[in-house]
Scaffold this motif. Structure first.
Motif, short mmCIF file in Angstrom:
data_model
loop_
_atom_site.label_atom_id
_atom_site.label_comp_id
_atom_site.label_asym_id
_atom_site.label_seq_id
_atom_site.Cartn_x
_atom_site.Cartn_y
_atom_site.Cartn_z
N LEU A 3 -9.54 15.73 19.82
CA LEU A 3 -9.01 14.57 19.11
C LEU A 3 -9.42 14.56 17.56
O LEU A 3 -8.58 14.08 16.71
N ARG A 4 -10.65 14.61 17.35
CA ARG A 4 -11.23 14.68 15.91
C ARG A 4 -10.46 15.55 15.10
O ARG A 4 -10.24 15.27 14.03
N ALA A 5 -10.43 16.61 15.70
CA ALA A 5 -9.78 17.95 14.94
C ALA A 5 -8.28 17.42 14.59
O ALA A 5 -7.73 17.69 13.27
N LEU A 6 -7.72 16.94 15.51
CA LEU A 6 -6.14 16.33 15.42
C LEU A 6 -6.00 15.22 14.26
O LEU A 6 -5.41 15.34 13.30
N PHE A 7 -6.90 14.41 14.43
CA PHE A 7 -6.84 13.25 13.46
C PHE A 7 -7.15 13.80 11.89
O PHE A 7 -6.96 13.27 11.01
N THR A 8 -8.37 14.44 12.03
CA THR A 8 -8.49 15.06 10.58
C THR A 8 -7.49 16.00 10.03
O THR A 8 -7.21 15.87 8.69
N GLU A 9 -7.12 16.78 10.85
CA GLU A 9 -6.10 17.68 10.26
C GLU A 9 -4.81 16.90 9.79
O GLU A 9 -4.01 17.24 8.53
N GLY A 11 -4.85 13.84 8.67
CA GLY A 11 -5.10 13.07 7.64
C GLY A 11 -4.97 11.50 8.07
O GLY A 11 -4.38 10.84 7.18
N ALA A 12 -5.24 11.03 9.31
CA ALA A 12 -4.84 10.06 9.86
C ALA A 12 -5.49 8.75 9.16
O ALA A 12 -6.74 8.59 9.08
N HIS A 13 -4.53 7.82 8.76
CA HIS A 13 -5.07 6.30 8.28
C HIS A 13 -5.16 5.50 9.53
O HIS A 13 -6.21 4.46 9.59
N ALA A 14 -4.58 5.61 10.64
CA ALA A 14 -4.73 4.86 11.75
C ALA A 14 -4.24 5.79 13.02
O ALA A 14 -3.57 6.59 12.77
N VAL A 15 -4.74 5.08 14.15
CA VAL A 15 -4.34 5.91 15.28
C VAL A 15 -3.90 4.61 16.39
O VAL A 15 -4.64 3.86 16.43
N GLY A 66 0.86 -1.01 -0.16
CA GLY A 66 0.07 0.12 0.11
C GLY A 66 0.85 1.28 -0.03
O GLY A 66 2.00 1.31 0.19
N PRO A 67 0.11 2.35 -0.22
CA PRO A 67 0.75 3.74 -0.55
C PRO A 67 1.35 4.05 1.03
O PRO A 67 0.87 3.87 2.01
N PRO A 68 2.17 5.16 1.22
CA PRO A 68 2.55 5.79 2.58
C PRO A 68 1.37 6.06 3.14
O PRO A 68 0.43 7.01 2.43
N ARG A 69 1.22 5.96 4.32
CA ARG A 69 0.08 6.21 5.28
C ARG A 69 0.48 7.56 6.49
O ARG A 69 1.89 7.14 6.92
N THR A 70 -0.41 8.18 7.00
CA THR A 70 -0.31 8.98 8.18
C THR A 70 -0.74 8.09 9.36
O THR A 70 -1.93 7.73 9.56
N VAL A 71 0.18 7.99 10.49
CA VAL A 71 -0.29 7.24 11.64
C VAL A 71 -0.12 8.20 12.75
O VAL A 71 1.07 8.73 12.86
#
Length: 335
Positions: free
Chosen positions: A76-82, A84-88, A18-23
Motif C-alpha cells: 500500500l505504501r508503495a502504491l501511494f508513494t508511486e 503521489g497521493a495527496h489523499a486516500v 488549491g491545485p489539482p491533487r491525486t486521490v
C-alpha cells in the motif's frame, strides 16, 4: 420538471481551493467509490481507482489492480508513494460483505471475516500511511450503525457512545477506532465519515434500495404489482452523490482529524421510502407487506449532521424524491 442526469448532481457547493491533487480511491468501482471518483474529477483532480478488477464505467480514471484483502502495508505504501497521493479514500465494502447488513443475525456467522476485512485493512492502511513523509489524508468511510440502535426522536451525534448491534457494525466500529486512534496519536492525518443508508444512482445490489430497484423494474416491464416487504423502521437516507461531496471536502479542506456523521438529518419510515420509489417508477402503491424490523437491531435512526455543517462546510442538497427518481433513471446497479 426534467430530472438532472444521474452523473451531474445539481447545485454543487463551493469548490475547495488549491491545485489539482491525486486521490487514491480504494474500492473505487463500488457504489460509493464511483461517485467519489466523479466528484474529484469534476474539480480537476486525478482519482486513481484501486480494486481487484477494472470497471467499464470508470474507464476515464487511472486504474491500479490490487487485492486489498491481502495487500501488505508495504504494498500500500508503495502504491501511494508511486502515485503521489495527496489523499486516500477507503470506500471498500468489506470484500463484498455488505449483504450481511440485511441479515437477521447482523453478520454473526461471518464475524471473523468481517473484522479482518474491515479492521484488518484499516490497520494496514495506518501502517502504510504512517511511513509516508508527505502525510496523505485518509478519509475512512464508516457507518451510522457503529452507534447502535437510536432512540426515537433523538438524533445521533458524534458524542453518542458507540454500542453496535451485530458483527457487521462491530467490525466497522473497530476499523473506525483504529483510524481515529492513529490520527489522535499523530501517526496519520485522517477523517472518519459515518454514513447513514445511501440511495441514488447505481445503488449497491446488497442494500435495501439496490434490492428494491430490480423488483420495481420487473413490475414495470410485466405490468404485475410489485411485492415488497418492508420493516416498521425509520431510517435516515442520503444520496450517494452528497456523500461524495462530503468525501471531497474531508480530503481537501483542512478540518482537522475527527469523526463526522453524513446523512440528511431526517428520519423517514421505510414504508414512506417505498411509496416514493413506487411513485417515481409510475407503479401503484399496492402489494407492499409490512413486517417487524430485523437485521442490525436499529428501529429508529436519524443523524445529527451539525458537526459536518460547521467544520466541513457540507450539507445535503439532493432531496429523497429526486434521489429515488435519479436511481430509477440509472441503467443498472453498481457491480
Amino acid at each position: 420538471m426534467q430530472n438532472p442526469s444521474p452523473s451531474r448532481p445539481p447545485s454543487a457547493p463551493a469548490e475547495p481551493s488549491g491545485p489539482p491533487r491525486t486521490v487514491i480511491v480504494l474500492g473505487g468501482t463500488g457504489c460509493v467509490g464511483r461517485h467519489v471518483c466523479a466528484a474529484f474529477a469534476r474539480r480537476g483532480h486525478r482519482a486513481v481507482v484501486v480494486a481487484r478488477r477494472p470497471a467499464a464505467h470508470l474507464a476515464d480514471h487511472p486504474f491500479r489492480s490490487l487485492d486489498l484483502s491481502t495487500a501488505s502495508p508495504a504494498d500500500l505504501r508503495a502504491l501511494f508513494t508511486e502515485e503521489g497521493a495527496h489523499a486516500v479514500v477507503n470506500a471498500t465494502d468489506m470484500g463484498g460483505a455488505t449483504d450481511v447488513t440485511s441479515a437477521a443475525d447482523g453478520g454473526e456467522a461471518r464475524a471473523a471475516e468481517l473484522l479482518d476485512a474491515s479492521e484488518g485493512l484499516a490497520r494496514r492502511l495506518v501502517r502504510a500511511l504512517a511511513g509516508i513523509p508527505s502525510r496523505p489524508v485518509l478519509v475512512h468511510i464508516g457507518t451510522i450503525h457503529e452507534y447502535g440502535p437510536g432512540n426515537p426522536g433523538t438524533p445521533l451525534d458524534e458524542t453518542v457512545p458507540p454500542a453496535p448491534s451485530g458483527a457487521y457494525a462491530r467490525a466497522k466500529l473497530a476499523a473506525s477506532r483504529t483510524v481515529q486512534s492513529a490520527a489522535d496519536a499523530g501517526e496519520i492525518s485522517a477523517v472518519v465519515l459515518r454514513l447513514v443508508n445511501t440511495c441514488g444512482p447505481y445503488p449497491t445490489p446488497a442494500g435495501f434500495v439496490g434490492k428494491l430497484l430490480p423488483t420495481l423494474r420487473t413490475a414495470a416491464e410485466t405490468g404485475a404489482a410489485p411485492e415488497v416487504t418492508v420493516g416498521d423502521a425509520v431510517r435516515d437516507w442520503i444520496d450517494v452523490r452528497d456523500v461524495a461531496e462530503a468525501v471531497v471536502l474531508a480530503a481537501l479542506r483542512p478540518a482537522g482529524n475527527g469523526t463526522f456523521n453524513i446523512g440528511s438529518g431526517v428520519g423517514v419510515p421505510v414504508r414512506e421510502l417505498v411509496s416514493q420509489a413506487l411513485t417515481v417508477a409510475g407503479l401503484p402503491d399496492t402489494g407492499v407487506r409490512e413486517a417487524p424490523t430485523r437485521g442490525l437491531g436499529a428501529d429508529w435512526i436519524q443523524a445529527d449532521i451539525g458537526r459536518a455543517r460547521s467544520l466541513l462546510g457540507w450539507a445535503p442538497r439532493i432531496p429523497l424524491r429526486q434521489s429515488l427518481s435519479d436511481m430509477w433513471d440509472s441503467k443498472a446497479t453498481s457491480r
